[in-house]
Design an enzyme around this catalytic site. Structure first.
Site, PDB file in Angstrom:
ATOM      1  N   LYS A 275       0.861  -1.182   0.000  1.00 43.15           N
ATOM      2  CA  LYS A 275       0.000   0.000   0.000  1.00 43.15           C
ATOM      3  C   LYS A 275       0.889   1.220   0.000  1.00 43.15           C
ATOM      4  O   LYS A 275       2.017   1.183   0.494  1.00 43.15           O
ATOM      5  CB  LYS A 275      -0.886   0.008   1.254  1.00 43.15           C
ATOM      6  CG  LYS A 275      -2.129   0.845   1.109  1.00 43.15           C
ATOM      7  CD  LYS A 275      -3.228   0.069   0.407  1.00 43.15           C
ATOM      8  CE  LYS A 275      -4.516   0.841   0.330  1.00 43.15           C
ATOM      9  NZ  LYS A 275      -5.662  -0.064   0.058  1.00 43.15           N
TER      10      LYS A 275
HETATM   11  N1  LIG Z   1     -11.130   2.271  -4.524  1.00 49.18           N
HETATM   12  C1  LIG Z   1     -11.042   0.952  -4.425  1.00 49.18           C
HETATM   13  O1  LIG Z   1     -11.061   0.223  -5.442  1.00 49.18           O
HETATM   14  C2  LIG Z   1     -10.956   0.287  -3.097  1.00 49.18           C
HETATM   15  C3  LIG Z   1     -11.143   0.967  -1.906  1.00 49.18           C
HETATM   16  N2  LIG Z   1     -11.177   0.297  -0.720  1.00 49.18           N
HETATM   17  C4  LIG Z   1     -11.434   0.966   0.538  1.00 49.18           C
HETATM   18  O2  LIG Z   1     -12.753   1.543   0.524  1.00 49.18           O
HETATM   19  C5  LIG Z   1     -12.778   2.729   1.331  1.00 49.18           C
HETATM   20  C6  LIG Z   1     -13.273   3.889   0.486  1.00 49.18           C
HETATM   21  O3  LIG Z   1     -12.390   4.044  -0.623  1.00 49.18           O
HETATM   22  P1  LIG Z   1     -12.813   4.872  -1.929  1.00 49.18           P
HETATM   23  O4  LIG Z   1     -14.274   4.782  -2.128  1.00 49.18           O
HETATM   24  O5  LIG Z   1     -11.895   4.444  -2.989  1.00 49.18           O
HETATM   25  O6  LIG Z   1     -12.407   6.339  -1.496  1.00 49.18           O
HETATM   26  P2  LIG Z   1     -12.961   7.717  -2.062  1.00 49.18           P
HETATM   27  O7  LIG Z   1     -11.938   8.722  -1.762  1.00 49.18           O
HETATM   28  O8  LIG Z   1     -13.423   7.549  -3.458  1.00 49.18           O
HETATM   29  O9  LIG Z   1     -14.266   7.984  -1.159  1.00 49.18           O
HETATM   30  C7  LIG Z   1     -14.231   8.076   0.231  1.00 49.18           C
HETATM   31  C8  LIG Z   1     -15.619   8.494   0.717  1.00 49.18           C
HETATM   32  O10 LIG Z   1     -15.634   8.485   2.139  1.00 49.18           O
HETATM   33  C9  LIG Z   1     -16.095   9.753   2.603  1.00 49.18           C
HETATM   34  N3  LIG Z   1     -15.465  10.031   3.889  1.00 49.18           N
HETATM   35  C10 LIG Z   1     -14.193  10.419   4.118  1.00 49.18           C
HETATM   36  N4  LIG Z   1     -14.004  10.597   5.445  1.00 49.18           N
HETATM   37  C11 LIG Z   1     -15.176  10.278   6.039  1.00 49.18           C
HETATM   38  C12 LIG Z   1     -15.607  10.259   7.381  1.00 49.18           C
HETATM   39  N5  LIG Z   1     -14.779  10.604   8.372  1.00 49.18           N
HETATM   40  N6  LIG Z   1     -16.887   9.883   7.623  1.00 49.18           N
HETATM   41  C13 LIG Z   1     -17.706   9.548   6.617  1.00 49.18           C
HETATM   42  N7  LIG Z   1     -17.370   9.557   5.336  1.00 49.18           N
HETATM   43  C14 LIG Z   1     -16.110   9.917   5.062  1.00 49.18           C
HETATM   44  C15 LIG Z   1     -15.688  10.732   1.523  1.00 49.18           C
HETATM   45  O11 LIG Z   1     -16.433  11.945   1.604  1.00 49.18           O
HETATM   46  C16 LIG Z   1     -16.007   9.902   0.291  1.00 49.18           C
HETATM   47  O12 LIG Z   1     -17.409   9.940   0.027  1.00 49.18           O
HETATM   48  C17 LIG Z   1     -11.353   2.872   1.870  1.00 49.18           C
HETATM   49  O13 LIG Z   1     -11.286   2.211   3.109  1.00 49.18           O
HETATM   50  C18 LIG Z   1     -10.501   2.137   0.846  1.00 49.18           C
HETATM   51  O14 LIG Z   1      -9.284   1.699   1.368  1.00 49.18           O
HETATM   52  C19 LIG Z   1     -11.043  -1.065  -0.677  1.00 49.18           C
HETATM   53  C20 LIG Z   1     -10.848  -1.791  -1.806  1.00 49.18           C
HETATM   54  C21 LIG Z   1     -10.693  -1.162  -3.088  1.00 49.18           C
HETATM   55  O1  LIG Z   2      -6.871  -2.697  -6.998  1.00 46.66           O
HETATM   56  C1  LIG Z   2      -5.884  -2.825  -6.290  1.00 46.66           C
HETATM   57  O2  LIG Z   2      -4.808  -3.192  -6.665  1.00 46.66           O
HETATM   58  C2  LIG Z   2      -5.955  -2.559  -4.791  1.00 46.66           C
HETATM   59  C3  LIG Z   2      -7.104  -1.752  -4.317  1.00 46.66           C
HETATM   60  C4  LIG Z   2      -6.901  -1.479  -2.872  1.00 46.66           C
HETATM   61  O3  LIG Z   2      -6.101  -0.642  -2.526  1.00 46.66           O
HETATM   62  C5  LIG Z   2      -7.581  -2.274  -1.865  1.00 46.66           C
HETATM   63  O4  LIG Z   2      -8.148  -3.335  -2.177  1.00 46.66           O
HETATM   64  O5  LIG Z   2      -7.570  -1.877  -0.686  1.00 46.66           O
END
Ligand SMILES: NC(=O)C1=CN([C@@H]2O[C@H](COP(=O)(O)OP(=O)(O)OC[C@H]3O[C@@H](n4cnc5c(N)ncnc54)[C@H](O)[C@@H]3O)[C@@H](O)[C@H]2O)C=CC1
Ligand SMILES: O=C(O)CCC(=O)C(=O)O
Length: 422
Positions: A109
């Site tokens: 990461k």
């Molecule tokens: N993007 C991906 O493909 C993946 C993401 N994740 C995990 O999913 C989670 C979200 O990631 P993404 O959607 O990619 O991020 P993002 O940056 O696209 O969205 C994050 C969301 O959470 C909200 N947020 C931030 N702080 C907050 C708080 N304190 N309380 C409530 N809402 C809050 C933001 O306003 C936004 O709507 C993270 O834990 C990330 O590690 C896991 C697997 C893959």
């Molecule tokens: O798509 C990836 O390689 C990893 C996405 C990611 O950061 C996660 O699964 O937490």
């Protein structure tokens, strides 16, 4: 065990959970010592010329936890609270996730301590390129493959790809996943994590003898993961009663109009606190976590479901779309209350699975249809869920323990057959 909230230490948390799984799953303790620690932690300092001419130095990280099962793999996060310890925990979760999903990757990461909302697009581009330049010696299509995470997206990946390709002197699409389709990204990657969250919910409810159509869902976080999950539920006529972002949440007992909310977020770019529609109530993020719903889906950050919150949740099930949303103490409360939790390392593995498909397409110079990608994602997730169910029955434990045991057995077995070097 640490107490929740302020003292929460994500790395300590994941190590404690792994140690519990090692006991329950009768895993080789001496080999587990190798898995406990990351193989490499890199910290970089990134001087950036800001738009007004002054120079700021940002701190960046890349933690490579394990490459025993394949190249290091994992996203890059931009967040003001990002730190080495958090990235270390996130790298461990990646190794466990890739093992559960049964894809040939290890875990890594990356992150930069920055509030991206305070930077212009040009400043963000320069910061991303400088970070890529700094970690270029340790990444690559067959060594370590970054992807998007919190506050990074396909645009960020396009900058990473271009910087790396410039240094390599050739197009290197396989160095990064989650990039725009026009630059070699995979169809279906953008929505893959949210789609996997939907599959996880479906598999769990099926196992519980329930029809997903009757479920109501509350989602914390409307970023890539939360908004795609919300859209997928909504388009299948599953009621999404609450959603939130960092500014606060929305609640409607009869179900929110997710198309209208997504259009608002995409076209107006505003926060949910400014969204208004008939019958929609504004709630806080804590109220979202404790609202009346069948399935609660934290899809924002770590440590949201602390012991205190866990005592108050009114849902019947939790699907961890975010990484590490439940603290160890919160987990104990949920277990005592009989609330099943589908853990992050399975619930959000759809993203890295389709990243793997993207990488396979890149190195073979192929492009697959969205339908093929989605079908293959469903297939891999369904097989992984079966593996978890089988260990859950064998060890009579929670879904989290079963998923950790599945993952740790694979990682430890790989260490055993390789043997210690030198
Ligand atoms: N993007 C991906 O493909 C993946 C993401 N994740 C995990 O999913 C989670 C979200 O990631 P993404 O959607 O990619 O991020 P993002 O940056 O696209 O969205 C994050 C969301 O959470 C909200 N947020 C931030 N702080 C907050 C708080 N304190 N309380 C409530 N809402 C809050 C933001 O306003 C936004 O709507 C993270 O834990 C990330 O590690 C896991 C697997 C893959
Ligand atoms: O798509 C990836 O390689 C990893 C996405 C990611 O950061 C996660 O699964 O937490």
């Amino acid at each position: 065990m640490k107490s929740p909230a302020k003292n929460y230490d994500p790395y300590e948390n994941v190590v404690d959970v792994m140690e519990k799984a090692v006991e329950i799953g009768h895993i080789n303790k001496s080999m587990f010592e190798i898995i406990k620690n990351p193989q490499r932690e890199t910290k970089v300092y990134l001087p950036i010329e800001m738009d007004d001419g002054h120079v700021e130095v940002f701190e960046g990280y890349r933690v490579q936890h394990s490459n025993i099962r394949g190249p290091f793999k994992g996203g890059i996060r931009f967040h003001p609270d990002c730190n080495l310890n958090e990235v270390k925990a996130l790298s461990v979760w990646m190794s466990l996730k890739c093992a559960v999903a049964n894809i040939p990757y290890g875990g890594a990461k990356g992150g930069i301590k920055v509030d991206p909302s305070k930077l212009s697009k040009g400043e963000l581009r320069r910061l991303t390129r400088r970070y890529t330049f700094a970690i270029a010696p340790i990444i690559g299509a067959d060594t370590d493959i970054p992807a998007p995470d919190v506050n990074t997206n396909a645009q960020t990946m396009a900058w990473v790809l271009d910087t790396y390709s410039q240094l390599a002197g050739k197009p290197s699409p396989g160095v990064v996943t989650g990039k725009p389709v026009e630059l070699g990204g995979s169809r279906g990657r953008n929505s893959a994590t949210g789609r996997g969250v939907y599959f996880s919910t479906k598999f769990l409810l099926q196992e519980e003898g329930k029809d997903i159509k009757d479920a109501s869902v509350a989602i914390q976080g409307m970023g890539n993961v939360g908004s795609n999950a919300a859209r997928i539920f909504y388009h299948r006529d599953i009621k999404v009663v609450a959603v939130s972002d960092v500014s606060g949440g929305l609640y409607k007992k009869s179900g929110l109009d997710i198309t209208d909310i997504s259009d608002y977020l995409e076209t107006k770019g505003n926060l949910l606190k400014d969204y208004n529609a008939p019958g929609v109530e504004h709630i806080t993020n804590e109220e979202l976590l404790t609202c009346e719903c069948d399935v609660l889906i934290p899809a924002a950050l770590e440590n949201q479901i602390t012991a205190e919150v866990a005592e108050k949740v009114k849902c019947s099930y939790i699907i961890e779309a975010a990484n590490g949303p439940t603290s160890e103490a919160g987990d104990v409360v949920l277990e005592n209350r009989g609330i099943p939790v589908i853990p992050d390392i399975f619930a959000n593995c759809g993203g890295v699975i389709v990243s793997y498909f993207e990488w396979v397409q890149n190195i073979q110079e192929l492009t697959w249809s969205r339908e093929r990608v989605n079908e293959m994602l469903a297939d891999l997730m369904s097989k992984a869920f079966m593996d978890i169910l089988s260990v859950k029955k064998e060890c009579d434990c929670t879904f989290r323990m079963a998923a950790y045991i599945v993952a740790l057995r694979k990682l430890v077995y790989a260490e055993e057959i390789k043997g210690i070097f030198p």
